[in-house]
Design an enzyme around this catalytic site. Sequence first.
Site, PDB file in Angstrom:
ATOM      1  N   ASN A  78      -1.572  -0.193   7.427  1.00 42.00           N
ATOM      2  CA  ASN A  78      -1.086  -1.548   7.694  1.00 42.00           C
ATOM      3  C   ASN A  78      -0.258  -2.153   6.554  1.00 42.00           C
ATOM      4  OD1 ASN A  78      -3.183  -2.104   5.999  1.00 42.00           O
ATOM      5  ND2 ASN A  78      -4.347  -3.364   7.434  1.00 42.00           N
TER       6      ASN A  78
ATOM      7  N   HIS B 156      -1.599  -5.459   1.453  1.00 37.55           N
ATOM      8  CA  HIS B 156      -2.856  -6.188   1.243  1.00 37.55           C
ATOM      9  C   HIS B 156      -2.554  -7.600   0.769  1.00 37.55           C
ATOM     10  CE1 HIS B 156      -6.697  -7.499  -0.375  1.00 37.55           C
ATOM     11  NE2 HIS B 156      -6.032  -7.854  -1.465  1.00 37.55           N
TER      12      HIS B 156
ATOM     13  N   TYR C  46     -12.183  -2.743  -2.913  1.00 33.91           N
ATOM     14  CA  TYR C  46     -12.694  -2.840  -1.541  1.00 33.91           C
ATOM     15  C   TYR C  46     -14.224  -2.762  -1.476  1.00 33.91           C
ATOM     16  CZ  TYR C  46      -8.079  -2.668   0.705  1.00 33.91           C
ATOM     17  OH  TYR C  46      -6.798  -2.963   1.149  1.00 33.91           O
TER      18      TYR C  46
ATOM     19  N   GLU D 169      -9.360 -10.470  -7.686  1.00 35.07           N
ATOM     20  CA  GLU D 169      -8.456  -9.320  -7.565  1.00 35.07           C
ATOM     21  C   GLU D 169      -7.372  -9.340  -8.644  1.00 35.07           C
ATOM     22  OE1 GLU D 169      -9.159  -8.761  -2.742  1.00 35.07           O
ATOM     23  OE2 GLU D 169      -7.293  -9.665  -3.431  1.00 35.07           O
TER      24      GLU D 169
ATOM     25  N   LYS E  72       0.831  -1.200   0.000  1.00 38.98           N
ATOM     26  CA  LYS E  72       0.000   0.000   0.000  1.00 38.98           C
ATOM     27  C   LYS E  72       0.874   1.264   0.000  1.00 38.98           C
ATOM     28  CE  LYS E  72      -3.714  -2.410   2.487  1.00 38.98           C
ATOM     29  NZ  LYS E  72      -4.585  -2.444   3.690  1.00 38.98           N
TER      30      LYS E  72
HETATM   31  P1  GTP Z   1      -6.600  -6.120   3.297  1.00 37.54           P
HETATM   32  O1  GTP Z   1      -5.539  -7.105   3.044  1.00 37.54           O
HETATM   33  O2  GTP Z   1      -6.180  -4.693   3.054  1.00 37.54           O
HETATM   34  O3  GTP Z   1      -7.900  -6.472   2.587  1.00 37.54           O
HETATM   35  O4  GTP Z   1      -6.876  -6.195   4.892  1.00 37.54           O
HETATM   36  P2  GTP Z   1      -7.633  -7.307   5.707  1.00 37.54           P
HETATM   37  O5  GTP Z   1      -8.170  -8.372   4.785  1.00 37.54           O
HETATM   38  O6  GTP Z   1      -6.734  -7.742   6.809  1.00 37.54           O
HETATM   39  O7  GTP Z   1      -8.840  -6.509   6.347  1.00 37.54           O
HETATM   40  P3  GTP Z   1     -10.244  -6.065   5.667  1.00 37.54           P
HETATM   41  O8  GTP Z   1     -10.344  -6.604   4.290  1.00 37.54           O
HETATM   42  O9  GTP Z   1     -11.312  -6.372   6.640  1.00 37.54           O
HETATM   43  O10 GTP Z   1     -10.072  -4.488   5.624  1.00 37.54           O
HETATM   44  C1  GTP Z   1      -9.431  -3.863   4.525  1.00 37.54           C
HETATM   45  C2  GTP Z   1      -8.617  -2.703   5.035  1.00 37.54           C
HETATM   46  O11 GTP Z   1      -9.478  -1.760   5.621  1.00 37.54           O
HETATM   47  C3  GTP Z   1      -7.616  -3.061   6.144  1.00 37.54           C
HETATM   48  O12 GTP Z   1      -6.411  -3.548   5.651  1.00 37.54           O
HETATM   49  C4  GTP Z   1      -7.455  -1.719   6.839  1.00 37.54           C
HETATM   50  O13 GTP Z   1      -6.508  -0.920   6.132  1.00 37.54           O
HETATM   51  C5  GTP Z   1      -8.834  -1.106   6.687  1.00 37.54           C
HETATM   52  N1  GTP Z   1      -9.598  -1.325   7.903  1.00 37.54           N
HETATM   53  C6  GTP Z   1     -10.184  -2.477   8.337  1.00 37.54           C
HETATM   54  N2  GTP Z   1     -10.795  -2.297   9.515  1.00 37.54           N
HETATM   55  C7  GTP Z   1     -10.597  -1.004   9.839  1.00 37.54           C
HETATM   56  C8  GTP Z   1     -11.001  -0.189  10.938  1.00 37.54           C
HETATM   57  O14 GTP Z   1     -11.654  -0.638  11.871  1.00 37.54           O
HETATM   58  N3  GTP Z   1     -10.596   1.113  10.893  1.00 37.54           N
HETATM   59  C9  GTP Z   1      -9.870   1.629   9.883  1.00 37.54           C
HETATM   60  N4  GTP Z   1      -9.523   2.928   9.892  1.00 37.54           N
HETATM   61  N5  GTP Z   1      -9.475   0.903   8.822  1.00 37.54           N
HETATM   62  C10 GTP Z   1      -9.836  -0.397   8.808  1.00 37.54           C
HETATM   63 MG    MG Z   2      -9.282  -7.927   3.083  1.00 32.47          MG
END
Ligand code: GTP
Ligand code: MG
Length: 150
Positions: free
Chosen positions: A112, A115, A49, A126, A9
């Site tokens: 974080n 992805h 997303y 994807e 990212k």
């Molecule tokens: P990705 O690999 O990026 O898809 O992350 P993930 O699969 O571990 O988590 P998810 O798909 O649920 O969420 C996608 C992204 O949204 C995360 O990587 C975070 O950057 C963001 N995100 C998820 N939960 C939160 C939250 O509670 N607050 C905020 N600010 N961002 C969040």
């Molecule tokens: Mg995810």
Amino acid sequence: MERTFIAVKPDGVQRGLVGAIIGRFEAKGYKLLALKALVPTKELASTHYEALSSKPFYGGLVDFICSGPVVAMVWGGGDIVKCARAMIGETSPSASAPGSIRGDYGVEVGRNVIHGSDAVATAEREIALWFGDEGVMEWEPTLNQWVYED
Ligand code: GTP
Ligand code: MG
């Protein structure tokens, strides 16, 4: 052979973590199938997303992903979708174990670093979204016999 979509990212690119992250996947024994750097369009990021579109952080997440260069990759290997998620850690870096990518490099959930696809079907969706039909290689690394039994 199983494939997954991995993206460094904008925070990971800005912080100079691309090489370290690629190094982890190479050292694991996975093979690189595609790589490009781009600033994602809002359309691409919001489609990527879209499953999270009802979440309160969705708008900020899409804006963040479009805020600078992303390094998008396809990696292949045995059980790679699940194992890459383990290498990455939990969604929140604060819940991620030391030794994982987010555990070692991140602090906050909205920054974080990386992805990784969450399921085989998601990975294929994807890969099609980010790379289409072009630019994803098929090749046999000469070191395969040292990574796989058969
Ligand atoms: P990705 O690999 O990026 O898809 O992350 P993930 O699969 O571990 O988590 P998810 O798909 O649920 O969420 C996608 C992204 O949204 C995360 O990587 C975070 O950057 C963001 N995100 C998820 N939960 C939160 C939250 O509670 N607050 C905020 N600010 N961002 C969040
Ligand atoms: Mg995810």
